[in-house]
Design an enzyme around this catalytic site. Structure first.
Site, PDB file in Angstrom:
ATOM      1  N   SER A 149      43.564  55.922  43.686  1.00 60.24           N
ATOM      2  CA  SER A 149      44.828  55.767  42.993  1.00 60.24           C
ATOM      3  C   SER A 149      45.618  54.650  43.260  1.00 60.24           C
ATOM      4  CB  SER A 149      45.867  57.142  43.253  1.00 60.24           C
ATOM      5  OG  SER A 149      46.977  57.252  42.857  1.00 60.24           O
ATOM      6  N   TYR A 162      49.837  61.863  50.321  1.00 60.79           N
ATOM      7  CA  TYR A 162      48.813  61.738  49.205  1.00 60.79           C
ATOM      8  C   TYR A 162      48.381  59.937  49.156  1.00 60.79           C
ATOM      9  CZ  TYR A 162      46.882  61.314  44.675  1.00 60.79           C
ATOM     10  OH  TYR A 162      46.112  60.840  43.517  1.00 60.79           O
TER      11      TYR A 162
END
Length: 255
Positions: A149, A162
């Protein structure tokens, strides 16, 4: 080569295939000739996906897998090997996003993200790298593609855990490419910006919900099909070409 046969002969494994990027990638790879094993916890969703692929003339199998359970992954790997021979394209895509403030001390949510986004990635690698190595020794094109990501590169409030899990995936990919590239196994990562998937439906922190709502008013989010196209592009390159890191951003998303 015709797109419908571009990936003919490839044996693809996709985790997180019951929705979002994984589902779209399964459709695309199957449409381009790959045999596709779709892995996720929701077997009913996988069965619907397989039926759709087969109705369109493709080949697929549904394997119920929990990436927090090595035994279920190993069983899936054995099923792929028995049915189609060694996997030569693994899209390591399962993930979980639960943003929140560190001071909230939600240890269970931190652990769940680490278990899926880090340990889950490693469990898939453990199960399938032997097959990738076997396929490479047979002289076919071989890919291991990890979903990271853009959050692994930048700082976002409330995304500490995350983002850290995705930074792990990105750095792991760099190291693995050096090792496995010598064995003719290409290793790549895709680092998307905001993608319209069900990951966002798991968000409960109000600050993040407000941020996402504001972003949606100003940015046209990526669609899962956009990221699937990148996976297809990576897999279709000549064997000598390894695109290690691909950042895919909505045009209006700055970082």
């Amino acid at each position: 080569m015709n797109q419908a046969t571009q990936l003919s002969g490839r044996v693809a494994v996709i985790t997180g295939a019951s929705s979002g990027i994984g589902l779209s990638t399964a459709r695309l790879l199957a449409a381009r000739g790959a045999k596709v094993a779709v892995l996720a916890r929701r077997k009913d969703a996988l069965d619907r996906l397989v039926a759709e692929i087969e109705q369109a003339g493709g080949t697929a199998m549904a394997l119920a897998v929990d990436v927090t359970d090595q035994a279920s992954i190993d069983a899936a790997a054995a099923a792929v090997l028995a049915a189609w021979g060694p996997a030569n394209l693994v899209f390591n895509n399962a993930g979980l996003m639960l943003p929140g403030a560190i001071e909230e001390n939600k240890l269970e949510e931190w652990s769940r993200q680490i278990d899926i986004n880090v340990d889950g990635v490693m469990r898939i690698i453990h199960a399938f790298v032997p097959q990738l190595k076997q396929a490479a020794e047979q002289g076919v094109t071989v890919d291991l593609i990890n979903t990271s990501s853009i959050a692994g590169q930048y700082i976002y409030p409330y995304f500490a855990v995350y983002s850290a899990t995705k930074a792990y995936v990105s750095h792991l990919t760099r190291h693995m490419r050096v090792e496995l590239g010598q064995k003719n196994i290409r290793v790549s990562m895709i680092e998307p910006g905001i993608v319209a998937t069900e990951l966002q439906s798991h968000v409960t922190h109000q600050g993040v919900l407000d941020w996402l709502a504001d972003a949606a008013r100003n940015i046209e989010f990526l669609q899962p099909e956009d990221v699937a196209e990148v996976v297809g592009f990576l897999a279709a390159q000549p064997p000598r070409v390894n695109l290690m890191q691909v950042v895919v951003m909505p045009t209006k998303q700055a970082n």
